[in-house]
Design a protein around this motif. Structure first.
Motif, PDB file in Angstrom:
ATOM      1  N   LEU A   1      11.555  12.822  -2.182  1.00 50.79           N
ATOM      2  CA  LEU A   1      10.145  12.350  -1.615  1.00 50.79           C
ATOM      3  C   LEU A   1      10.130  12.689   0.008  1.00 50.79           C
ATOM      4  CD1 LEU A   1       7.580  11.228  -2.451  1.00 50.79           C
ATOM      5  CD2 LEU A   1       8.308   8.944  -1.931  1.00 50.79           C
ATOM      6  N   HIS A   2      11.412  12.318   0.652  1.00 45.82           N
ATOM      7  CA  HIS A   2      11.552  12.334   2.053  1.00 45.82           C
ATOM      8  C   HIS A   2      11.832  13.966   2.570  1.00 45.82           C
ATOM      9  CE1 HIS A   2      10.953   8.262   3.219  1.00 45.82           C
ATOM     10  NE2 HIS A   2      11.390   7.797   2.237  1.00 45.82           N
ATOM     11  N   ARG A   3      12.710  14.643   1.416  1.00 44.58           N
ATOM     12  CA  ARG A   3      13.026  15.921   1.694  1.00 44.58           C
ATOM     13  C   ARG A   3      11.843  16.610   1.922  1.00 44.58           C
ATOM     14  NH1 ARG A   3      14.503  20.218  -2.711  1.00 44.58           N
ATOM     15  NH2 ARG A   3      15.302  21.994  -1.426  1.00 44.58           N
ATOM     16  N   THR A   4      10.766  16.756   1.378  1.00 44.11           N
ATOM     17  CA  THR A   4       9.362  17.492   1.423  1.00 44.11           C
ATOM     18  C   THR A   4       8.195  16.947   2.273  1.00 44.11           C
ATOM     19  OG1 THR A   4       8.493  16.859  -0.739  1.00 44.11           O
ATOM     20  CG2 THR A   4       9.930  18.768  -0.564  1.00 44.11           C
ATOM     21  N   GLY A   5       8.370  15.365   2.061  1.00 36.10           N
ATOM     22  CA  GLY A   5       7.123  14.770   2.687  1.00 36.10           C
ATOM     23  C   GLY A   5       5.964  14.726   1.646  1.00 36.10           C
TER      24      GLY A   5
END
Length: 1000
Positions: free
Chosen positions: A454-458
């Motif tokens: 989730l935080h890798r791509t936003g």
């Protein structure tokens, strides 16, 4: 658990002739129930109170409960009227439970309060039961129940002590007091009752009292009494361990063997499961035998386990009908476990048992209504995603809440995935993160990996944060989560620094070497694509083939991917790819099912099987990735599984397109090219989407754009560019492109006829998996511009296709017969062949046969009666819009009448928009009055005509046609006259392009 009250004891214990039984029964053998009953009947009739009580007890134990229980209640009422405490207690139990008499708490009180006042401790316990359960107008009153149990217990009543102990353990109605509860249970256990010992063991095993290990002592004492349930419970502790008690598989097996020998169902089932887990054919065979025997004794637990084995083809051959047969009797009785098991079978399919999502949804609904948490889980997600019925988000979320509250971390992750993907739920990254974190907090490291993603791509309100993503992946990898380790490696690859790439490959290589299939497939995928490291097909094979030999689904799927694209010296091989996908799909790999489903639908690398392919794609849709969205769009657009929802299909395809899937662009192109539901045909938008896919190197996009360029639909006609696109796609081995080029060079409509080119491309198409390529070439050679020199060869190719049993070959040969190319009696021979194909369910054969009966042919006269009879008998082979087309065609054969024109007009509303233009042209050539009538109706709906619908080409009709021509900018074409083929084509296309279908 043993039941202590006299009342329940009488209802739940099988009748045996007790000592002191009514006089006269001594002459009966104890097992001779008929003799005993006859004696009791005679004595009861003579007024013997003891006989009435014993006869009532016997009646309560009879299988046919209704009439027997009512008579028992009557006998007990007679006995109770004499003041007998025994019959009073039993009768009170019947009123408490509504057995044989209406449930009536006031009757219970009236019977038991006087008895309690006379010192009956059983009556005190019975009053405790009344206020613990409630009956009729007497509501439950737990504190009052506890007081009665306490009085009964103080007077020495075992049932009162036991029920009070349970209330103290749970804090139900009174403050919890575990030490006091244990004291009561210890007091009761002095008699050696195994059920009390088991209850004490459960107190310690559950952690309500310490030390937990003391549970082993109590279970052991219960085992010494020969209690099989205690054997099973102690075995379970030895299987998993408890506190400082370490697992001991041998001790567990010995206990389960003893329990199974005693006929304990749980013992047999757990022993069977243990044998299955141990491996080996002998163990498996013994386990299945045990389960079959237990299931044959009307036990649902072994039946559900055995059904699961048959449904999955594990240990036993895949046998869906046997699985259903095992579960259906229990499901008919609304057993939740059986309902869920059946639901799983119909949700996934099992051999010849096809996927039936509506049926699965109905079964899960029944189990969920019974409170089954697994059914709530399954049904909740089906409702969110509209599987097997309409979407119902509110109800779906409501069903899932108890599942989440139970701590099911996988349900948390699945729900979070839906929020993250916007699949069935509005896209909500914050809600997704909350559920991922909840799963992680409960120890599921996959939640950490999902948070990393989730935080890798936003997503949505969550901005990309590389550092935080790395932290989550590092934590997940440290917790031995495979996903975390792999994505950590991928992020290191993205960094691009040599040391990061080295660590990433090392992570993947080490994991692959240790047998991690996922790591092996990721590394192999990198080697196949040449992503960050040099492409190396042979090394990818070396990574994947050992795992594939062990039937590793992920490795089999990756081998399929390798042969779809090829890599280095490893060439593409669609057939081989399909084989690997087939093997992986059989093992449950979703990616393989998706790829194989598409190949089956398209007939790529394997024989086309749209039904099976679609079933696989529906299953994959449940996981919610981009391909699932495409499948959802397909279902919504097709109208095969549910009413057409063109806007929903657009949304699904667009969502998949936003994820970078070129296939979604192609799907959008076809939706706009043909129109569907509320989406009108728009060749221009279709061409734009095909161009987008073609620019990304998609062969399907290139071919689709080429076809538009050939006909000038949505784009300026450009045959040269179309051919270039087709040859580019054909150069990759695309069978469709080669087959299309073969057809272009054979039919002469767009290119000069060229036999060598037609043959070369068609043969390549056939070698590439297009089974119909040479059949199509044969038809074109027999009927097209090359027929003069190659007709005989074309007919030979068609005959060869028939001999090879190619799909559609018999119909095409029949078509040649109707054209007079197979002799003077060709149409009559075609009639017989087509009838046989119709009987086997071929819709193409039906349509050609209807055309033959309408127009006749060599050796066969037209017969509208036969055509109508055939359509009536086999209309179920055709979609409704095709039935509408064939109905219009039949009505247009004879000269027009007012009734036939009206019938044609009513059928127009049922046509597919894509068929309307063809219908107009058919009527133009076959029945001019019907042609004009349809134009009048269409022009009326478009607002250009307000005259009579009569099929006559009046001035008012011509004026309306001219207005359309001016609006469309084709006055020059229309100047030739309204009854020319060119104008018929223009008007047909115009009516088909309108957003609303024709009204009847």
């Amino acid at each position: 658990m043993r039941v202590w009250s006299v009342m329940v004891l009488m209802l739940g214990t099988a009748f045996v002739a007790p000592a002191g039984l009514a006089a006269g029964t001594a002459d009966c053998i104890q097992a001779d129930r008929a003799c005993i009953r006859n004696v009791l009947e005679a004595a009861a009739s003579a007024g013997d109170i003891v006989a009435k009580i014993d006869l009532a007890r016997m009646l309560l134990d009879e299988p046919e409960q209704g009439p027997n229980w009512r008579r028992a209640a009557n006998l007990l009422q007679q006995a109770a009227a004499t003041g007998d405490p025994w019959s009073t207690s039993i009768l009170a139990s019947l009123y408490l439970q509504g057995k044989g008499v209406p449930e009536d708490g006031n009757k219970v009180r009236a019977l038991l309060i006087p008895a309690a006042a006379n010192g009956s401790v059983g009556a005190l316990s019975g009053l405790g039961d009344l206020f613990a359960k409630g009956a009729g107008t007497i509501a439950p009153d737990l504190p009052r129940a506890a007081r009665y149990y306490a009085r009964a217990g103080a007077a020495g009543d075992a049932h009162g002590k036991y029920q009070l102990a349970l209330m103290l353990l749970d804090g139900r109605g009174i403050p919890g007091d575990v030490p006091r509860a244990i004291d009561l249970l210890e007091e009761l256990s002095q008699g050696g009752d195994p059920w009390i010992l088991i209850q004490l063991a459960d107190v310690y095993a559950s952690g309500k009292a310490a030390p937990m290990e003391r549970a082993v002592d109590y279970f052991g004492k219960a085992v010494e009494t020969g209690n099989s349930a205690a054997m099973v419970r102690l075995a379970q502790i030895y299987q998993s361990g408890l506190g400082t008690v370490v697992p001991d598989a041998a001790a567990a097996a010995r206990l389960l063997e003893r329990a199974a020998t005693l006929g304990d169902v749980a013992g047999r089932v757990l022993l069977a499961q243990s044998l299955l887990g141990s491996g080996g054919e002998a163990n498996a065979a013994r386990a299945v035998t045990m389960l079959e025997q237990a299931a044959g004794e009307d036990e649902v637990w072994p039946a559900t386990i055995l059904a699961s084995l048959y449904a999955q083809g594990k240990v036993v051959p895949l046998n869906g009908p046997r699985a259903v047969q095992l579960l259906q009797p229990f499901a008919d009785e609304d057993n939740a476990a059986a309902l869920v098991g059946l639901g799983d079978i119909y949700a996934k399919g099992a051999g010849v048992i096809a996927v039936d999502l509506p049926r699965a949804r109905g079964l899960f609904t029944r189990a969920a209504e019974a409170g089954d948490i697994g059914a709530m889980n399954r049904l909740g997600f089906m409702l969110l995603q509209g599987q097997g019925g309409d979407v119902d988000v509110a109800r779906g979320l409501a069903l899932l809440q108890p599942v989440l509250d139970s701590g099911d971390t996988w349900a948390m992750l699945q729900l979070a995935d839906l929020y993250a993907q916007g699949s069935g739920l509005p896209l909500d990254a914050v809600a997704a993160a909350r559920h991922y974190q909840a799963a992680a907090d409960l120890g599921n490291a996959a939640g950490l990996s999902r948070l990393g993603l989730l935080h890798r791509t936003g997503l949505g309100d969550i901005a990309p944060d590389r550092a935080l993503a790395l932290e989550f992946f590092e934590r997940a990898a440290a917790a031995q989560d495979a996903t975390g380790r792999i994505y950590l490696a991928l992020m290191l690859l993205e960094a691009g620094a040599s040391q990061d790439i080295l660590r990433a490959v090392q992570l993947l290589d080490e994991a692959a070497g240790a047998g991690d299939a996922w790591a092996a497939t990721i590394l192999a995928d990198l080697l196949i694509r040449g992503d960050r490291i040099d492409a190396d097909g042979p090394r990818a094979l070396a990574l994947l083939e050992p795992l594939a030999a062990q039937n590793n689904a992920a490795a089999l799927a990756s081998l399929g991917n390798l042969y779809v694209t090829g890599a280095g010296t490893v060439p593409t091989d669609p057939a081989k790819a399909a084989g690997y996908f087939e093997a992986a799909a059989a093992l449950g790999d979703y990616g393989a099912k998706s790829r194989l489903g598409m190949m089956l639908v398209k007939g790529e690398g394997t024989a086309a099987d749209p039904a099976r392919g679609l079933a696989m794609l529906r299953e994959v849709a449940a996981i919610g990735d981009g391909w699932a969205k495409i499948q959802l769009g397909d279902v919504l657009a097709s109208g095969e599984a549910m009413p057409v929802d063109a806007q929903g299909a657009l949304a699904a395809y667009r969502a998949a397109r936003e994820q970078g899937l070129s296939a979604a662009s192609i799907k959008l192109g076809y939706l706009y090219m043909t129109g569907r539901g509320s989406v009108a045909p728009d060749p221009g938008r279709a061409a734009a989407y095909f161009t987008e896919a073609a620019d990304r190197g998609e062969s399907v996009g290139r071919i689709s754009l080429a076809l538009l360029l050939l006909d000038g639909k949505g784009v300026t006609r450009d045959v040269d560019q179309a051919v270039d696109l087709l040859k580019l796609a054909a150069s990759t081995g695309d069978a469709w492109a080669n087959g299309t080029l073969g057809g272009l060079y054979a039919d002469g409509r767009h290119l000069p006829p060229d036999y060598p080119q037609a043959l070369q491309f068609s043969e390549t198409a056939q070698r590439g998996g297009d089974e119909g390529a040479m059949l199509r070439l044969g038809m074109l050679l027999a009927t097209g511009p090359l027929a003069k020199e190659h007709r005989a060869e074309g007919i030979e190719l068609v005959e060869a296709a028939v001999a090879a049993k190619r799909p559609g070959a018999i119909v095409e040969r029949a078509r040649l017969g109707t054209m007079g190319l197979l002799g003077s009696d060709g149409a009559r021979a075609a009639d017989g062949a087509l009838r046989a194909e119709v009987d086997s369910g071929d819709p193409a054969a039906l349509r050609l046969l209807l055309q033959l009966y309408r127009s006749g042919g060599p050796g066969l006269k037209p017969s509208l009666r036969q055509a109508q009879s055939m359509l009536d008998a086999h209309a179920d082979l055709l979609p409704p819009e095709a039935v509408a087309f064939e109905t219009i065609a039949l009505r247009a054969v004879p000269p027009a009448t007012a009734q036939s024109l009206q019938d044609i007009g009513q059928s127009l509303a049922g046509l597919a928009r894509s068929d309307l233009s063809q219908t107009v042209q058919m009527l133009f050539w076959g029945n001019k009055n019907a042609y004009v009538y349809v134009l009048q109706q269409g022009l009326r709906d478009a607002g250009f005509y307000n005259g009579a619908l009569d099929g006559y080409l009046t001035r008012q009709t011509i004026a309306a046609i001219n207005r359309v021509c001016r609006q469309e900018g084709v006055e020059e074409t229309c100047a030739q006259g309204p009854l020319t083929p060119e104008v018929a084509i223009l008007l047909g296309n115009y009516l088909a392009s309108r957003p609303q279908p024709l009204r009847s």
